[in-house]
Design an enzyme around this catalytic site. Structure first.
Site, PDB file in Angstrom:
ATOM      1  N   ASP A   1       0.839  -1.212   0.000  1.00 50.52           N
ATOM      2  CA  ASP A   1       0.000   0.000   0.000  1.00 50.52           C
ATOM      3  C   ASP A   1       0.870   1.256   0.000  1.00 50.52           C
ATOM      4  OD1 ASP A   1       0.934  -0.458   2.628  1.00 50.52           O
ATOM      5  OD2 ASP A   1      -0.874   0.374   3.566  1.00 50.52           O
TER       6      ASP A   1
ATOM      7  N   ASP B   1       6.711   1.134   1.887  1.00 49.45           N
ATOM      8  CA  ASP B   1       6.358   0.188   0.820  1.00 49.45           C
ATOM      9  C   ASP B   1       7.154   0.494  -0.446  1.00 49.45           C
ATOM     10  OD1 ASP B   1       3.507  -1.117   1.797  1.00 49.45           O
ATOM     11  OD2 ASP B   1       3.733   0.948   2.435  1.00 49.45           O
TER      12      ASP B   1
ATOM     13  N   ASN C   1      -2.551   2.597   3.660  1.00 47.86           N
ATOM     14  CA  ASN C   1      -2.050   3.932   3.979  1.00 47.86           C
ATOM     15  C   ASN C   1      -2.913   5.019   3.338  1.00 47.86           C
ATOM     16  OD1 ASN C   1       0.145   3.180   5.593  1.00 47.86           O
ATOM     17  ND2 ASN C   1       1.375   2.706   3.778  1.00 47.86           N
TER      18      ASN C   1
ATOM     19  N   PHE D   1      -0.877  -0.754  12.733  1.00 43.04           N
ATOM     20  CA  PHE D   1      -1.814  -0.260  11.711  1.00 43.04           C
ATOM     21  C   PHE D   1      -2.280  -1.334  10.718  1.00 43.04           C
ATOM     22  CE2 PHE D   1      -2.755   1.410   7.516  1.00 43.04           C
ATOM     23  CZ  PHE D   1      -3.736   2.341   7.783  1.00 43.04           C
ATOM     24  N   ASN D   2      -1.361  -2.097  10.105  1.00 45.56           N
ATOM     25  CA  ASN D   2      -1.771  -3.026   9.029  1.00 45.56           C
ATOM     26  C   ASN D   2      -2.762  -4.065   9.539  1.00 45.56           C
ATOM     27  OD1 ASN D   2      -0.021  -1.730   7.328  1.00 45.56           O
ATOM     28  ND2 ASN D   2       1.505  -3.371   7.262  1.00 45.56           N
TER      29      ASN D   2
ATOM     30  N   HIS E   1       9.603   0.079   7.774  1.00 45.00           N
ATOM     31  CA  HIS E   1       9.107  -1.244   8.144  1.00 45.00           C
ATOM     32  C   HIS E   1       9.209  -2.268   7.007  1.00 45.00           C
ATOM     33  CE1 HIS E   1       7.058   0.925  11.454  1.00 45.00           C
ATOM     34  NE2 HIS E   1       6.803   1.824  10.539  1.00 45.00           N
ATOM     35  N   ASP E   2       8.586  -1.930   5.885  1.00 37.58           N
ATOM     36  CA  ASP E   2       8.239  -2.940   4.879  1.00 37.58           C
ATOM     37  C   ASP E   2       9.420  -3.629   4.191  1.00 37.58           C
ATOM     38  OD1 ASP E   2       5.632  -2.421   5.558  1.00 37.58           O
ATOM     39  OD2 ASP E   2       5.304  -1.016   3.908  1.00 37.58           O
TER      40      ASP E   2
END
Ligand code: PIR
Ligand code: CA
Length: 319
Positions: A10, A15, A39, A166-167, A241-242
Site C-alpha cells: 500500500d 512500501d 495507507n 496499523f496493518n 518497516h516494509d
C-alpha cells in the site's frame, strides 16, 4: 536461485522502499506488485506504485490493483504519516505504463496456481485484505505458497492503538484469517523488529549522494517520512518497516526470529487488531508463526542502498 515473490503493498513511503529492494536485488524475482487500500485509498496507493515504477525503471513487473475496503470493518487510512497522496514528499511522475487489467486477488491466485508448488513467497506489507480474499477464493493456494512473510503486528506496543499495529488494525478480520490460515510457513515482522530499521541522517545522506533521479526521489521520500514520524510519534529517524521482509528473504542471517502461536484479536473493544503472541506456550496451541525480534540495521541498509544504486545504474544505461 532467486526467491520468487509477490509484493502485496500500500505505497506508502516504506512500501516504496520494499518495491525498490525487491526490484533492485538479484536475489529476488519480483513476479508482481499488487496493491491494497491501507495507507491511503486503493486508487491512490496504486497510482503511487506506478509512480515508483516510473522513477525506478521497473517496466516488466505487472502491477494490479486490489481490495478497496476491508472485509468487515470501516476503512481507515493514514494521512497523518503518509500524507494526502499516500506518498507525499517527492514529485510523483505520471504512470508510463498500464495497470494489469486483473484484480490483485486474481493475479495472486493465477501466479500461485501456475507455478510449481512451494516456489512462491507472498510478501504482504499492507492490510491483509487481498491475501484473505485470495485464500478464500482459491483455498488450494495455502498449500502451494512457500512462505508468507508479512509486515504487521507487534508483540509489544502498537502504533495505531496501544495494542495494535496499523496493518493488522486496518483489517483485523482479514489478518485473523491469514494467521489462522495453516500456511506452510508464516513469518511476522512486527514493530518490535521494524522499529530497529531506522533511516538515520547518515543513511539518508548516503542515498542522496548516489546523485541519481531515483536517489533524490528516495531522499525526498525519507525526508517526508522522517518529518511526520518526528511530529506524530517523536522518532528522531523514521523506521522503514516494509523492506525488512524483502531483506530477510535476500539474506536470512540479517534477522532473528522466534517461533510462537500468534492470534489476532477481533472482539476486544480496546485491543481490536492486537497480535497476541504466545512465546511461552501459555495457550498450549500449535505454533503458527516465526516472529521477528531483531535485524542487523547496518547490513540491512547496505542492501537497500545497493538496490537503489543498481536501479539507478540500469536506468542510466537505458537512456
Ligand atoms: C506506518 C504505516 C501506517 C501507519 C503508521 N503510523 C506508520 C504503514 C507502513 O507502510 C507499514 O507497512 C505499516 N503500516 C506500519 O505500521
Ligand atoms: Ca505498508
Amino acid at each position: 536461485m532467486a526467491e520468487k515473490i509477490i509484493l502485496d503493498c500500500d505505497p506508502g513511503h516504506d512500501d516504496a522502499l520494499a518495491m525498490l529492494l525487491a526490484a533492485g536485488n538479484p536475489g529476488i524475482e519480483l513476479l508482481a506488485v499488487t496493491t491494497v487500500a491501507g495507507n491511503q485509498t486503493a486508487e491512490k496507493v496504486t497510482r503511487n506504485a506506478l509512480a515508483v515504477c516510473a522513477v525506478a525503471g521497473i517496466d516488466d513487473v505487472p502491477v494490479a490493483m486490489g481490495a478497496q475496503v476491508p472485509l468487515v470493518r470501516r476503512q481507515a487510512v493514514a494521512p497523518d504519516i503518509h500524507g494526502e497522496s499516500g506518498l507525499d514528499g517527492p514529485v510523483l511522475p505520471p504512470a508510463n505504463r498500464e495497470l494489469d487489467p486483473r484484480h490483485a486477488v486474481e493475479v495472486i491466485i493465477d501466479l500461485v496456481m501456475n507455478h510449481e508448488p512451494g516456489t512462491i513467497t507472498l510478501v504482504p506489507t499492507g492490510p491483509l485484505t487481498n491475501i484473505a480474499l485470495a485464500m478464500r477464493t482459491e483455498p488450494r493456494i495455502v498449500d502451494r505458497v512457500k512462505h508468507v512473510i508479512l509486515m504487521g503486528g507487534a508483540y509489544g506496543r502498537g502504533n495505531r492503538t496501544p495494542a495494535a499495529e496499523f496493518n493488522i488494525w486496518a483489517d483485523a478480520e482479514a489478518a485473523a484469517a491469514v494467521f489462522d490460515g495453516g500456511w506452510k510457513r508464516l513469518t511476522m515482522f512486527g514493530l518490535d523488529l521494524t522499529h530497529q530499521a531506522t533511516a538515520d541522517a547518515e543513511v539518508v545522506a548516503r542515498i542522496k549522494a548516489i546523485g541519481s533521479e531515483l536517489g533524490d526521489f528516495v531522499g525526498a521520500v525519507l525526508d517526508f517520512f522522517g518529518s511526520t514520524y518526528k511530529a506524530r510519534q517523536g522518532f528522531d529517524a523514521p523506521p522503514v518497516h516494509d523492506p525488512c521482509c524483502v531483506a530477510a528473504l535476500i539474506d536470512p542471517t540479517l534477522v532473528t526470529t522466534r517461533e510462537a502461536f500468534v492470534t489476532v484479536e477481533t472482539a476486544g473493544h480496546w485491543t481490536y487488531g492486537m497480535t497476541v503472541t504466545d512465546f511461552d506456550d501459555l495457550f498450549d496451541e500449535p505454533k503458527n508463526a516465526f516472529v521477528g525480534t531483531a535485524i542487523d540495521k547496518d547490513r540491512f541498509w547496505d542492501l537497500a542502498i545497493d538496490a537503489i544504486q543498481r536501479l539507478s545504474d540500469a536506468k542510466k544505461e537505458m537512456q
